[in-house]
Design an enzyme around this catalytic site. Structure first.
Site, short mmCIF file in Angstrom:
data_model
loop_
_atom_site.label_atom_id
_atom_site.label_comp_id
_atom_site.label_asym_id
_atom_site.label_seq_id
_atom_site.Cartn_x
_atom_site.Cartn_y
_atom_site.Cartn_z
N CYS A 241 0.84 -1.20 0.00
CA CYS A 241 0.00 0.00 0.00
C CYS A 241 0.87 1.24 0.00
CB CYS A 241 -0.88 0.01 1.24
SG CYS A 241 0.09 -0.08 2.75
N CYS B 18 3.11 2.38 2.87
CA CYS B 18 4.41 1.76 3.15
C CYS B 18 5.56 2.68 2.73
CB CYS B 18 4.56 0.44 2.38
SG CYS B 18 3.24 -0.71 2.67
N ASP C 175 14.63 -47.90 -6.69
CA ASP C 175 13.52 -47.96 -5.75
C ASP C 175 12.27 -48.18 -6.59
OD1 ASP C 175 12.30 -47.80 -3.32
OD2 ASP C 175 12.05 -45.63 -3.38
N ASP D 248 13.29 -41.24 -5.31
CA ASP D 248 12.64 -39.95 -5.53
C ASP D 248 13.16 -38.89 -4.57
OD1 ASP D 248 11.50 -40.76 -3.21
OD2 ASP D 248 9.53 -41.17 -4.05
#
Lengths: 757, 118
Positions: free
Chosen positions: A27, A30, A443, A642
């Site tokens: 905004c 700021c 795996d 993974d």
């Protein structure tokens, strides 16, 4: 020359202006807060913020780090804008290289304009001698012209040699400067005071000096061109980055540079545009071509909630996404960074060459002196001329560059080539070890299979309502993150079954889960788990075995101490797993599957994909033991997983491969990262690393042989037997082209193609 | 001939001493303030003294167009960085144990050394 340090100030001049880009300023209020925070920093005289562009301009002497800290303390994020983009760096490098190339070619031309006629003349008349005052005069003029060539075309060799000398180091410049300098000085002595050398040795070698300088400049120019081609892969990756992004700020669409895209910005992408930063789709759907990063040729469908990554290409629809990673944090930026680092790293095979290179030049200088002394003491007349020729030729023929270039040039091309195929190799060591892999552990879940299991069968035992069984099982599994559990929850959702809250949930690794749902004690797990809890499963084991033999994973579900059902789940095998495994096996690699699944399911999957060896019922913490087991058998083990629960096994393996799906990869987690899910990436990684290592060996062998054979030949070891003594000009040509040959051979790797899938 | 042979041997001894045995002066500066210029085939300064157990940074400025100068490699630290022409590059070094760590170009022709002491 003093070896002094220079102190570089890390603060700015009093009136310098620096720009910061602010993140998190939502905004206009700021602005005052940020400006105030910056103005309170010592040394800052002014701070002005442009809210629309989120840029703040700060005047004063404070270092940028202090300014960023002040903004952060005020509750925002900031970054400097002075950084230069990779694209600009590449452009700068190409401009600088082109200018250097032109300079080398100009210097080469100047040197050869003098050298070639002199060389031709020497071929016609034989030795160019000084026998009369007229010849003295003519050769004096030629000597001056040669000095001109040395200045205009060879100055960089002499300055480099001089500076290195005072730095107590010696390099290629030292050899060239000494070689050409010795030939010229000797010739000038013959011209000025011929009486100090015997009649037979009154030769001049100006043509050698000019030709050597010309040829070596030509070699450097050709090497520069060839080097440019070695970095094509990284250039291609950098070229994937979009230059601008269309962001929606304050309700309006504006085109801004990608450096100015902030976290949380909404970005619009139209068909045919490149994705500028990483983000999450918040509106629209489209197909995105990710092949440039993953090597996966099929476009990937993207819709709300899906991740998209910078550098990929939007094909069909228009989408709006929220930026989640910008600047150096995008997957593409990290990939570029990793490839660059890997390209500059060295595999262990190059270390011997490095050690030799470090001592090479002084050793060649010593050989040159020894050679001259041997000729002077034992050589035939004119011994002085022979000594000068051999000493000069030894200096000129020796080529430390070919040795030094042998490894890095091949690594540069090989790592780049792998990246083009969606294989990211962490460093030179990983590259070398990958080429030696003898056993590969895969795996099962997520590697051989898709990793997204589905419920395929529900066999009711002491229950009569399948939906109720599934609803209870899904309620129990709702809190679990195991892929099998997720398949149960997913299946219940598909059938529109609502889950109930679970109490006293407990997961027992390698066995199953238990908990209370609607005041019923539920157990869900494998055979071991049921037996341990004294659940009667005797009459159902055969059903479970039947499921397992069909590559489905059976799980027992018990309610209040009685077996209610066997739920079978299957994880489909990836389309190309079988072909990729065959490729590995054809290349002599022992392929071993590893899974937490029961033995029967594991066997069924292994049979389907053609794997003879497997480890079943392996608990997550035991995966690394299996890696160690194969290593004890003397195998160089690659482990593919993974990356989620495989970290210890990936770390223990000689090479850990993390297999990604799409570009959602943990780049830092493994030695080699496969950006697409296909196991072909493994075979590609091994093939490209083998090709690179072969290329390095060819280069190293060539460079060693060249120097080991060339230097003694130049010193004249063949003269006593065959009367052969190498001309310094030929030595210069050989030296110039030896390093070009190394770079050109490395470039051959660009033609490498992984075996057809 | 004796004199020439003697000169030759002195020359060889000189090469051994100058390039291998001589220990040149070292350069120290506050961490973060070191700037190494790459020019004319050498790193200047080539020997840097750094405090142990303290992460620091060294800036490099390449002023030479030769591609040989284009990369600096700290082999022991597994760091290699490309050096663009005429642009300072800051290289972050981790906290180091006391010892000597060489830095070179890719071909080992440009050579420098970090001397890390307590």
């Amino acid at each position: 020359m003093e070896n002094t340090s220079s102190v570089h100030p890390d603060h700015c001049d009093d009136n310098s202006t620096q720009e910061l880009m602010i993140e998190g300023a939502g905004c206009a209020s700021c602005v005052g807060k940020i400006e105030g925070a910056l103005k309170s920093v010592a040394g800052v005289s002014d701070a002005q913020m442009n809210f629309a562009e989120r840029l703040v301009s700060v005047t004063g002497s404070a270092p940028i780090e202090v300014l960023i800290k002040a903004v952060e303390q005020a509750g925002y994020n900031a970054k400097g804008t002075s950084g230069i983009s990779e694209d600009d760096l590449i452009d700068e490098k190409e401009t600088a290289d082109l200018a250097y190339y032109k300079r080398l070619m100009r210097e080469m031309t100047i040197a050869l304009v003098l050298g070639v006629p002199l060389m031709a003349y020497s071929l016609v008349v034989g030795e160019m001698s000084v026998t009369s005052p007229t010849e003295q005069g003519v050769w004096f003029i030629v000597g001056l012209l040669t000095a001109g060539v040395m200045y205009f075309s060879g100055k960089h060799f002499y300055v480099g040699a001089w500076k290195s000398f005072w730095n107590h180091s010696a390099n290629m410049d030292t050899l060239i400067a000494l070689g050409t300098g010795t030939a010229w000085l000797y010739s000038m002595v013959v011209v000025f005071v011929p009486s100090v050398v015997p009649d037979m040795a009154r030769h001049v070698y100006f043509e050698a000096t000019a030709m050597i300088i010309g040829l070596i400049n030509l070699g450097l120019a050709l090497e520069l061109k060839a080097r440019g081609r070695t970095s094509l892969a990284i250039k291609r990756l950098i070229g994937l980055q979009a230059k601008t992004a269309r962001v929606i700020r304050d309700g309006e669409e504006v085109d801004i540079s990608i450096d100015q895209v902030l976290l949380g910005d909404q970005v619009r992408i139209r068909p045919g545009e490149k994705i500028p930063v990483d983000g999450l789709v918040i509106d629209g759907h489209s197909a995105v071509d990710e092949s440039m990063l993953t090597g996966e040729p099929m476009p990937v469908e993207k819709q709300e909630g899906d991740e998209i990554v910078a550098g990929t290409l939007n094909k069909t629809g228009s989408i709006i996404f929220k930026a989640t990673r910008v600047g150096k944090d995008t997957a593409l930026a990290q990939i570029i960074n990793m490839v660059k680092r890997a390209q500059n790293s060295k595999p262990p095979i190059g270390r011997l060459a490095d050690v030799i290179s470090a001592y090479f030049v002084p050793v060649v200088m010593i050989i040159s002196v020894v050679s001259a002394l041997v000729w002077l003491n034992f050589g035939p007349e004119p011994a002085v001329a022979f000594a000068i020729v051999s000493a000069t030729t030894v200096l000129i023929i020796a080529c430390p560059c070919a040795l030094g270039l042998a490894t890095p040039m091949s690594v540069m091309v090989g790592v780049g080539k792998a990246a083009e195929a969606g294989v990211l190799i962490r460093n030179g060591e990983a590259l070398q070890t990958t080429s030696k892999i003898s056993a590969m552990i895969l795996d099962k879940t997520g590697t051989i299979t898709l990793g997204s299991p589905k419920v395929t069968n529900i066999h009711l035992v002491n229950a009569d309502d399948e939906a109720r069984v599934l609803q209870l099982a899904a309620s129990l599994e709702a809190g679990s993150e195991h892929p099998l559990a997720m398949s149960i929850v997913e299946s219940a959702k598909e059938r529109g079954l609502d889950s109930s809250p679970v109490e006293k949930f407990k997961a027992i690794a390698g066995y199953g889960v238990e908990g209370l749902v609607e005041a019923q004690l539920l157990l869900f797990g494998n055979e071991k788990f049921m037996r341990e809890r004294n659940i009667d499963i005797e009459h159902s084991v055969s059903i479970a075995q039947k499921f397992a033999s069909e590559a489905q994973t059976p799980m027992y579900f018990a309610v209040d101490g009685s077996l209610a059902a066997i739920i079978a789940v299957a994880d489909p095998i990836k389309e190309d797993s079988i072909a990729a495994i065959q490729r590995l096996q054809h290349n002599g690699i022992r392929v071993v599957m590893l899974t937490g699944d029961n033995r029967a399911t594991a066997k069924a999957v292994a049979d389907k994909v053609g794997i003879n060896e497997f480890f079943a019922e392996v608990l997550p913490e035991d995966k690394s033991n299996k890696v160690a087991e194969l290593q004890m058998q003397g195998e160089i083990v690659g482990m593919t997983g993974d990356g989620i629960n495989d970290a210890p096994a990936l770390a223990l393996a000689n090479v850990g491969f993390a297999i990604g799906t799409g570009t959602d990869v943990a780049i830092e987690s493994a030695d080699v990262t496969l950006m697409r899910g296909s196991l072909h990436g493994l075979a590609d990684a091994i093939a490209v690393s083998k090709a690179t290592l072969r290329n390095i060996k060819q280069n190293l062998f060539g460079a060693f042989i060249y120097n080991v054979a060339g230097i003694p030949f130049a010193a004249g070891v063949l003269y006593p037997f065959f009367g052969l003594l190498l001309s310094p000009v030929i030595a210069g040509a050989a030296m110039a082209f030896s390093s070009v040959t190394v770079v050109t051979n490395a470039n051959r790797l660009r033609l490498f193609k992984a075996q057809e899938h | 001939m004796m004199i020439i042979n003697a000169l030759g041997i002195v020359l060889i001894a000189g090469i051994v001493w100058w390039f291998w045995l001589y220990k040149p002066a070292q350069t120290s500066a506050k961490p973060g303030e070191l700037l190494v210029t790459v020019e004319n085939g050498v790193y200047q300064p080539a020997r840097l003294t750094l405090p142990a157990d303290q992460a620091t940074s060294v800036k490099f400025l390449r002023k030479e167009a030769s591609p040989c100068a284009g990369t600096v490699v700290f082999a022991d630290l597994n760091i290699s960085e490309e050096l663009p022409l005429d642009r300072e590059i800051s290289i972050q070094l981790p906290a180091l144990k006391p010892g000597r760590y060489s830095f070179t170009c890719q071909m080992q022709m440009y050579r420098g050394e970090l001397i890390v002491s307590e």
